[in-house]
Design a protein around this motif. Sequence first.
Motif, PDB file in Angstrom:
ATOM      1  N   GLU A 113       1.726   9.351  -5.912  1.00 19.13           N
ATOM      2  CA  GLU A 113       2.445  10.611  -5.810  1.00 19.13           C
ATOM      3  C   GLU A 113       3.168  10.949  -7.113  1.00 19.13           C
ATOM      4  N   LEU A 114       3.605   9.885  -7.793  1.00 19.79           N
ATOM      5  CA  LEU A 114       4.411  10.096  -9.001  1.00 19.79           C
ATOM      6  C   LEU A 114       3.564  10.319 -10.242  1.00 19.79           C
ATOM      7  N   LYS A 115       2.288   9.982 -10.142  1.00 14.50           N
ATOM      8  CA  LYS A 115       1.428  10.147 -11.303  1.00 14.50           C
ATOM      9  C   LYS A 115       1.274  11.614 -11.641  1.00 14.50           C
ATOM     10  N   ALA A 148       0.888   4.163  -2.718  1.00  7.53           N
ATOM     11  CA  ALA A 148       0.752   5.571  -2.394  1.00  7.53           C
ATOM     12  C   ALA A 148       1.871   6.389  -3.049  1.00  7.53           C
ATOM     13  N   LEU A 149       3.070   5.802  -3.037  1.00  4.59           N
ATOM     14  CA  LEU A 149       4.184   6.498  -3.703  1.00  4.59           C
ATOM     15  C   LEU A 149       3.919   6.632  -5.195  1.00  4.59           C
ATOM     16  N   GLU A 150       3.395   5.557  -5.720  1.00  7.98           N
ATOM     17  CA  GLU A 150       3.093   5.541  -7.144  1.00  7.98           C
ATOM     18  C   GLU A 150       2.081   6.646  -7.464  1.00  7.98           C
ATOM     19  N   ARG A 166       3.719  -2.716 -11.040  1.00  9.08           N
ATOM     20  CA  ARG A 166       4.246  -1.510 -11.657  1.00  9.08           C
ATOM     21  C   ARG A 166       3.451  -1.037 -12.851  1.00  9.08           C
ATOM     22  N   THR A 214      -2.711   8.818   0.191  1.00  8.74           N
ATOM     23  CA  THR A 214      -1.302   8.722   0.528  1.00  8.74           C
ATOM     24  C   THR A 214      -1.158   8.654   2.034  1.00  8.74           C
ATOM     25  N   ALA A 273       0.835  -1.202   0.000  1.00  4.26           N
ATOM     26  CA  ALA A 273       0.000   0.000   0.000  1.00  4.26           C
ATOM     27  C   ALA A 273       0.871   1.254   0.000  1.00  4.26           C
ATOM     28  N   GLN A 274       1.983   1.183   0.691  1.00  2.59           N
ATOM     29  CA  GLN A 274       2.882   2.335   0.683  1.00  2.59           C
ATOM     30  C   GLN A 274       3.442   2.578  -0.704  1.00  2.59           C
ATOM     31  N   LYS A 275       3.758   1.461  -1.367  1.00  4.83           N
ATOM     32  CA  LYS A 275       4.268   1.623  -2.732  1.00  4.83           C
ATOM     33  C   LYS A 275       3.193   2.211  -3.630  1.00  4.83           C
TER      34      LYS A 275
END
Lengths: 685, 196
Positions: A76-78, A72-74, A149, A90, A68-70
């Motif tokens: 953020e990157l969108k 959330a990071l993903e 991914r 997030t 889930a953290q990943k």
Amino acid sequence: MPNLMDDPKLTAYALGETDALTPDERAAIERELESNAALRRHVEDLHAAAGRLEAELQAEPAPGLSDAQKAALEAELKPGVKSGRKRQVTPLPVASRFERRLAAGAVAALLLVVAGLALPVLTQARRQARAVKTFAGAEDIYRRTEYDRKGVLEYSKTASVYDEIYDPSEANAPKAEYVFGDDGGIKLNDAFIFQGFPFDGIQRTTPNTESYASAKPNPFKSVRGADAVSTFSIDVDTASYANVRRYLNGGQLPPPDAVRLEELINYFPYDYAPPAAGDAHPFAAHVELATCPWNPRNRLAKVGLKGREIPWENRPSSNLVFLLDVSGSMNDRNKLPLVKQALKLLVEKLSENDRVAIAVYAGAAGLVLPSTPCHRKADVLDALDKLQAGGSTNGGQGIQLAYATAAQNFIKGGANRVILCTDGDFNVGISDKGSLIRLIEEQAKGGVFLSVLGFGMGNLKDDMLEQLADKGNGNYGYVDSEREAKKLLVEEAGGTLLTIAKDVKIQIEFNPAVVDAYRLLGYENRVLAREDFNDDKKDAGEIGAGHTVTALYEIVPKGRYAELVGADPLKYQEEGALTSDAHHGEMFTLKLRYKQPEGETSTLMTQAVTDPELGFEKASKDFRFAAAVAYFGMILRDSPYRGSGNWELARELASEAKGDDPKGYRNEFVGLIERASALDPKSNP
Amino acid sequence: MDTQGTAEPGMSGEEARSPNGPAAGAWVRAAVADYEGPLTLYAARLVGNVEAARDVVQETFLRLCRQSPAELNGRTREWLFAVCRNRALDVRRKEKRMTPLTETQAERAPQAASPAPPEALEKRETTARMLDLLQELPDSQQEVLRLKFQHGLSYKEIARVTELSVSHVGVLIHTGLKTLRGQMIPNAEFGMRNAK
């Protein structure tokens, strides 16, 4: 320098940290080292200690971020994410506990969306009850979600999560408190359509997260020029059959991509003769030709390989490392308990010169049992007994640990093998699939092979597991029952554990004077280029002791191709120049290449084949049975090449070719055809 | 991407505004893939449990999202470890204020960091003796030894991450390694295996 022995500068020098020293200090140390042997030994000791510390520390499992953290990071990157949404999904570490829970709820809500789509029969009331309950246990569930991914949020284990989260006693629990707010864009409407989650979209093609690589059936190829040659790698996997059986017994037709013809055919033992006692080759090749049952104007050719049988007591010692997935998802009865049962059967069969180690992975990897000789079988069985599931998956490090353990206990000339047992969650914590595959390939070159046993359902990563076993010079089996475990690990233990030839490739050159076109049945993901056959660097399949491998070709005799594809014959062109060999009536030449298990150069076997023009009914039982299995697979895949036949034809072919069938596998197959026929909407309009 | 409205302590307004275009995603993703494991391991030792460590690491990466690659000047690893360390120490200080740890709890905390299944924990003693010895060392030596041998940082990088001088790092590594060697040598049965 009087006291260099205990000088941090010498340590820095020994560790190669010359940047941390001034040139003068460095020169002084080097001068002293030249004349002082004791000091040189000391530097070597430092080296060794550092090396050991480094090795141990680097083998320590690293937990990594939660999925889930990943996710959330993903998010953020969108690019182009609107501010309001991001906050909701997030789980910033600085956010309050409540905010974090809300974020967890967001993921859980998405899960519900998928679950809802998969199980549309639920009543709204039940959905709400579930939503409430899920929210309470959200953190737990959201750890099991998997974000890959490609931006696909996958939902693991539909059925059992569903059971966990739905508790009728909770149906009246207060829900106002947990209603997902509109402000965050998290909506749970009637249709369970989820809006505002900053992912590209939800991909949901099957009702669960099993994944299968898709492959089109091999087409007919005209025997002209370069296409006269067909090249492929053998494959001894059997997983697809067991998986198809699981689907059918569960009352469902399997997804077409889960059906791999070669794995169905190779599931069954065939009664081919092994190589004669004095034969230099580790396996014998047999070719049989008869009328094609689903298209009587075509010929069907069967190439059967049979590996040399090695009596169990004469086999070389084994160094086995069981690598077991003990993540939470393995808790089901048909997973870890079955794994334990299966491996116990194998351990019982091992003798005192064999060694077994057990590594597990979940949130972290660990060695449960260091490599233990099998005269202490009780210890091994005990360790298996104690295993429990729990935690999330991190296969990447587990596999490194397993290979390190196998390498430490390497038996030269023995069977060194890692046996991976998993339900397929294997992609968390590995930086990428490519590097995992490279690792497995390297280890296979170094003599440690990999077998993969798939367990359970709903989350089976069939494509990934098949590929891993393929790259690891191993085999891939799917274990759906204790009976299947027995087949793979007891009856066929020799074939599963002892590789007698590796990189086995088959090449067939058809004779255009006799053949118009041909089609290889199955082996779609094993097809090689013509030049790969002679390239010893190209990896191919392995054959185990006593293993049989079967491949079928449907062959269109000369003069019928145009009719088959519906094209007119060429007006201006006749067939090209033929060599004198083409006029001897041979239908094709079979060529095989293989390497000894520890060899680097391949050996060639060649055999020319002439069509004896047998009718199908004159063919051997094995031939007819293999044809039945292939045909069953073609119907399951709804292959365009299935001709005019139907389930009834498959059933007839199979039941007439059952033979002795000591273990009942063929009989079971006939039962499966009947089930498939009953489930197929086309056969029951 | 901006995060206006979320008050994030320890983050200046400038940092909170992303200097990154879409292309930056790949760079951050690569960093996540390479360092999520090492950083979580590192942070777990500092904060004492994996869940808190994951939060620390996630925040580290979130900050990386807002960092321009040019400013890091090729020192991404060093930057990540430094940010992760500072954040972990913040968390540790905060936790300590809330639940004061006794001396023994504090000592035990890092061991509890391992998320291995219980079976794995039980067996760990037989397989990882050098790691056991490492646990006995003072925290400062452990940390520096881990940065050096687990994460492969150089003395200079360690010095910048931990804000110690290079020579102090050298002394800590020297002393730690010396203690470990002193305790190891009597165990001759342990076959020496140089990793190189």
